[in-house]
Write an enzyme that holds these catalytic residues in place. Structure first.
Site, PDB file in Angstrom:
ATOM      1  N   THR A 374      62.287 -19.622  16.997  1.00  0.00           N
ATOM      2  CA  THR A 374      63.286 -20.732  15.686  1.00  0.00           C
ATOM      3  C   THR A 374      62.724 -21.593  15.131  1.00  0.00           C
ATOM      4  OG1 THR A 374      63.858 -20.477  18.788  1.00  0.00           O
ATOM      5  CG2 THR A 374      65.066 -22.701  17.634  1.00  0.00           C
ATOM      6  N   THR A 392      67.891 -21.547  14.850  1.00  0.00           N
ATOM      7  CA  THR A 392      67.669 -20.081  15.424  1.00  0.00           C
ATOM      8  C   THR A 392      68.051 -19.412  14.874  1.00  0.00           C
ATOM      9  OG1 THR A 392      66.168 -19.408  17.203  1.00  0.00           O
ATOM     10  CG2 THR A 392      68.375 -20.312  18.222  1.00  0.00           C
ATOM     11  N   ASN A 394      66.971 -16.417  16.714  1.00  0.00           N
ATOM     12  CA  ASN A 394      66.557 -15.964  17.994  1.00  0.00           C
ATOM     13  C   ASN A 394      64.665 -15.363  17.781  1.00  0.00           C
ATOM     14  OD1 ASN A 394      66.327 -16.118  21.057  1.00  0.00           O
ATOM     15  ND2 ASN A 394      67.336 -13.676  20.502  1.00  0.00           N
ATOM     16  N   SER A 445      70.502 -21.594  26.125  1.00  0.00           N
ATOM     17  CA  SER A 445      69.122 -21.426  25.513  1.00  0.00           C
ATOM     18  C   SER A 445      68.280 -22.287  26.016  1.00  0.00           C
ATOM     19  CB  SER A 445      69.692 -22.283  24.255  1.00  0.00           C
ATOM     20  OG  SER A 445      68.938 -22.595  23.123  1.00  0.00           O
ATOM     21  N   SER A 446      67.251 -22.328  25.499  1.00  0.00           N
ATOM     22  CA  SER A 446      65.965 -23.367  26.133  1.00  0.00           C
ATOM     23  C   SER A 446      65.311 -24.287  25.300  1.00  0.00           C
ATOM     24  CB  SER A 446      64.352 -22.724  26.059  1.00  0.00           C
ATOM     25  OG  SER A 446      65.033 -21.384  27.025  1.00  0.00           O
ATOM     26  N   GLY A 466      59.847 -22.059  20.151  1.00  0.00           N
ATOM     27  CA  GLY A 466      58.850 -21.210  21.296  1.00  0.00           C
ATOM     28  C   GLY A 466      59.896 -20.484  22.188  1.00  0.00           C
ATOM     29  N   GLY A 467      61.534 -19.888  22.025  1.00  0.00           N
ATOM     30  CA  GLY A 467      61.576 -19.355  23.117  1.00  0.00           C
ATOM     31  C   GLY A 467      61.693 -20.621  24.521  1.00  0.00           C
TER      32      GLY A 467
END
Length: 563
Positions: A374, A392, A394, A445-446, A466-467
Site C-alpha cells: 500500500t 493501494t 493490495n 480494509s486495514s 502494511g496490510g
C-alpha cells in the site's frame, strides 16, 4: 535542497525558511515553517510541494501526489486501485472520502471455492479475477469537486510529464522492477514490454507512453476519461482476454462516497480517522481506548510489559475485526458498541499481565446490539489544511495484470474479502460473514489514514502501508510521540512490533537490539518471529514552536519536501 530522504539521523538546514538544527543525537525529520508533503517517493513529494508553492491547497497537492505515485511508484501508487482520504480543514471541519474498490456485479460469495468448497487463493490474489472495480480516479474527482482550489488539469500535468518523459530508476527500483517483470508477463494477457523487456539497471529511464495517454484523457475528461471511452474499453477487453469479470456497467456505476469520519479522544488528543469499510480506524480507537487505562513506559525494564499489553489488545481486537467489521452499506457494523468503554473493559477482563492468552481461547466480544503493498502520504498546507491519504493495489503490483492499451496495473483487492469464513487472506487475517463477497460491496480494509488535534489545533498527520500491520503501526507512532516523548522522526524510525488474533506470534523487526526485552516476552509465553520492515509510516508533526516536522520512513525511499 528540495527533498530529503529519511535516514538513521537527519539534519536539514534550509536558509531563508527559518529551519533550525536539532541536537545530533536526536533523529529529526525535515523542518519547514509553511507547508509539508511526505510520501513514498521523492519525485511525488516534490510534485506536491510544487503545487503548494503555486498556491494550491492540501487537497490539490494530494490529488497531484496521488497521480504522480501512479507513475513513479507503480507497485502501490495507482489509478487501478483505491483507498481512503481523511481531511481536516483549517476551520476545523472533518471529512473522510471512501474510494475503496467494489466487487463487480458478477461477483459471488463462492467465486474462489472449488467443487469441494476449498478456497482457491491463487485466483483471489493473482490474475484478472482478483481485481475489484477501481475507485482512485472517481475519488480524486470527488475530492477536487468538493475541496479543490486549482484547475484539475494543473494537478494531473506533473504525472503526465513523469510518464511521458520518464524518470531515472534507483538501484532498488531497478531490482524491484526486474523481479516483478516475470509475474507481469505471466498474468497480463499481453506482455507489457515497457516493463518486462529488459533487465533494469540503476539510471535507466523508465517511460510509460500508454499511461501518459490515459492520464491525458483523465486530465481532459475527468471521470469520463477513465470510466468510459477508450480506457474503459481497454479494461473490459483485458478482462475478456484474461477471464476477469469487470464490465462496462461496473465502471459506469462506480461511485466513491463521503463518509463521516470516526472521531475519538486519547488523553489530550482528538483522533480523526477512517471508519468502515476500513477496519483500521476502529482498531486504532479500540487500542487507544484500552491503553489509556494502563501506565506504560519505554524504559528497558518496562517496555516488555507495554509490548505484552499491546499484543493482548491486538489479539482481542483482531478477533472483533473478523466477526463485526465489513462494508457498513451491507452489514450493520456496531461501531458505537465496539468503542464503548464498558465493552473494551469487558474485553480485557481475562488479561494477565504476566502471561500470554492463547488465541484459541479468544473470541469476539459480546455485542448485544447491532488490508502489504500500500502507500501513504501526509500533507499540510500554509493555511493549515491537512490530508492523510492511504491508497493501494493490495499486493505488490496488485493482480500483476497491466491493462494493455491503458498502461496501468489493476488491483487484487478481491482477496481482502473473506473468500471463505475462517480462511486467511494474503496477510494472514481471518474473516467471516460480515466481509463475505457480494456484488458492489466494498472489501474490508486495514488502511488507517489519521489526523490528530491537540487543544483544538492540528497536531499530527499519520498513516502507513502494511496490510494488517497498518493500524498497529499507526498506533505505535502515536504512542511514541504522546507517551514516550519522541519527535516525529524518532517515532517513525523506532523498531515496530505486530501481532493479530491468529497466528499466536509477535512479529518484530530485524535489528531490534533489546535482547532482554525479547527474553521477557518469551517468559510470558509469547512466540517471537523476526521479520523485515513493518510498514512505512509517513507523518507530519506540528511542533510546539509551530514548525512542521516531516518524517519520512527510512524503510523505503520515502521523502519529505516542504517550504
Amino acid at each position: 535542497m528540495k527533498f530529503v530522504k529519511s535516514a538513521t539521523w537527519l539534519f536539514v538546514i534550509i536558509l531563508g525558511f527559518g529551519i533550525s538544527c536539532q541536537p545530533k543525537e536526536k533523529a529529526v525529520g525535515l523542518l519547514s515553517s509553511n507547508a509539508m508533503v511526505v510520501s513514498a517517493h521523492p519525485l511525488a513529494s516534490e510534485v506536491g510541494k510544487d503545487i503548494l508553492q503555486q498556491g494550491g491547497n492540501a487537497i490539490d497537492a494530494a490529488i497531484a501526489v496521488h497521480m504522480a505515485l501512479a507513475v513513479v511508484y507503480p507497485q502501490a501508487g495507482n489509478i487501478g486501485g483505491g483507498g481512503f482520504m481523511v481531511i481536516r480543514e483549517d476551520n476545523g471541519a472533518y471529512h473522510s472520502l471512501d474510494y475503496r474498490e467494489k466487487a463487480p456485479l458478477a461477483a459471488g460469495r463462492d467465486m474462489y471455492l472449488d467443487e469441494n468448497g476449498d478456497a482457491l487463493p491463487e485466483k483471489s490474489q493473482n490474475g484478472h479475477l482478483a481485481s475489484g472495480v477501481p475507485g482512485t480516479v472517481d475519488g480524486m474527482v470527488k475530492a477536487h469537486e468538493k475541496l479543490g482550489s486549482m484547475e484539475w488539469s494543473r494537478l494531473i500535468n506533473p504525472a503526465i510529464k513523469l510518464a511521458e518523459e520518464g524518470f531515472e530508476l534507483t538501484e532498488n527500483e531497478a531490482a524491484y522492477f526486474t523481479r516483478a517483470s516475470e509475474n507481469l508477463k505471466k498474468y497480463s494477457s499481453v506482455d507489457p514490454v515497457h516493463f518486462t523487456g529488459k533487465e533494469w539497471k540503476a539510471g535507466n529511464l523508465f517511460v510509460q507512453a500508454q499511461l501518459a495517454t490515459t492520464l491525458k484523457l483523465i486530465r481532459d475528461q475527468g471521470r469520463a476519461g477513465f470510466y468510459s471511452g477508450s480506457v474503459a474499453d481497454f479494461i473490459v477487453a483485458e478482462m475478456e482476454r484474461g477471464g476477469g469479470i469487470i464490465s462496462l456497467e461496473d465502471l459506469e456505476k462506480y461511485e466513491s462516497t463521503w463518509r463521516k469520519p470516526l472521531v475519538g479522544d486519547y488523553k489530550e488528543a482528538t483522533i480523526i480517522t477512517m471508519g468502515p469499510p476500513s477496519s483500521g480506524g476502529l482498531i486504532l480507537l479500540q487500542m487507544l481506548g484500552i491503553l489509556e487505562d494502563y501506565p506504560i513506559s519505554n524504559q528497558k525494564d518496562a517496555y516488555a510489559d507495554y509490548l505484552h499489553l499491546k499484543t493482548e489488545m491486538e489479539r482481542r481486537i483482531f478477533a472483533d475485526r473478523a466477526a463485526y467489521m465489513g462494508d457498513a452499506d451491507f452489514f450493520p457494523v456496531p461501531v458505537a458498541e465496539l468503542l464503548d468503554k464498558d465493552y473494551l473493559s469487558q474485553r480485557f477482563t481475562n488479561f494477565d499481565s504476566e502471561s500470554a492468552t492463547p488465541s484459541d481461547l479468544i473470541m469476539e466480544g459480546n455485542i448485544l446490539s447491532m488490508s502489504e503493498e500500500t502507500t501513504h502520504f501526509s500533507i499540510v498546507d500554509e493555511q493549515g489544511n491537512a490530508v492523510s491519504c492511504t491508497t493501494t493495489l493490495n499486493g505488490g503490483m496488485g493482480s500483476k495484470v497491466l491493462v494493455d492499451g491503458a498502461g496501468f496495473i489493476l488491483n487484487n483487492e478481491m482477496d481482502d474479502f473473506s473468500i471463505k469464513p475462517g480462511f486467511p487472506n494474503m496477510f494472514g487475517v481471518l474473516g467471516g460473514e460480515a466481509n463475505k463477497i457480494e456484488p458492489e460491496k466494498r472489501m474490508l480494509s486495514s488502511m488507517t489514514p489519521t489526523i490528530l488535534e491537540k487543544n483544538g489545533e492540528l497536531f499530527m498527520v499519520v498513516g502507513t502501508p502494511g496490510g494488517s500491520t497498518i493500524p498497529t503501526s499507526v498506533f505505535q507512532a502515536i504512542v511514541n510521540v504522546i507517551e514516550f516523548d519522541m519527535n516525529m522522526q524518532e517515532a517513525v524510525n523506532e523498531k515496530r512490533f505486530h501481532s493479530q488474533w491468529k497466528p499466536d506470534v509477535i512479529s518484530y523487526e530485524k535489528g531490534f537490539e533489546g535482547k532482554e526485552i525479547l527474553e521477557l516476552l518469551q517468559t510470558k509465553g509469547h512466540e517471537l518471529s523476526e521479520r523485515g520492515g513493518i510498514g512505512r509510516v509517513d507523518a507530519i508533526l506540528v511542533r510546539e514552536d509551530g514548525k512542521l516536522e516531516g518524517a519520512a520512513d527510512p524503510r523505503g525511499m520515502d521523502a519529505a519536501s516542504g517550504f
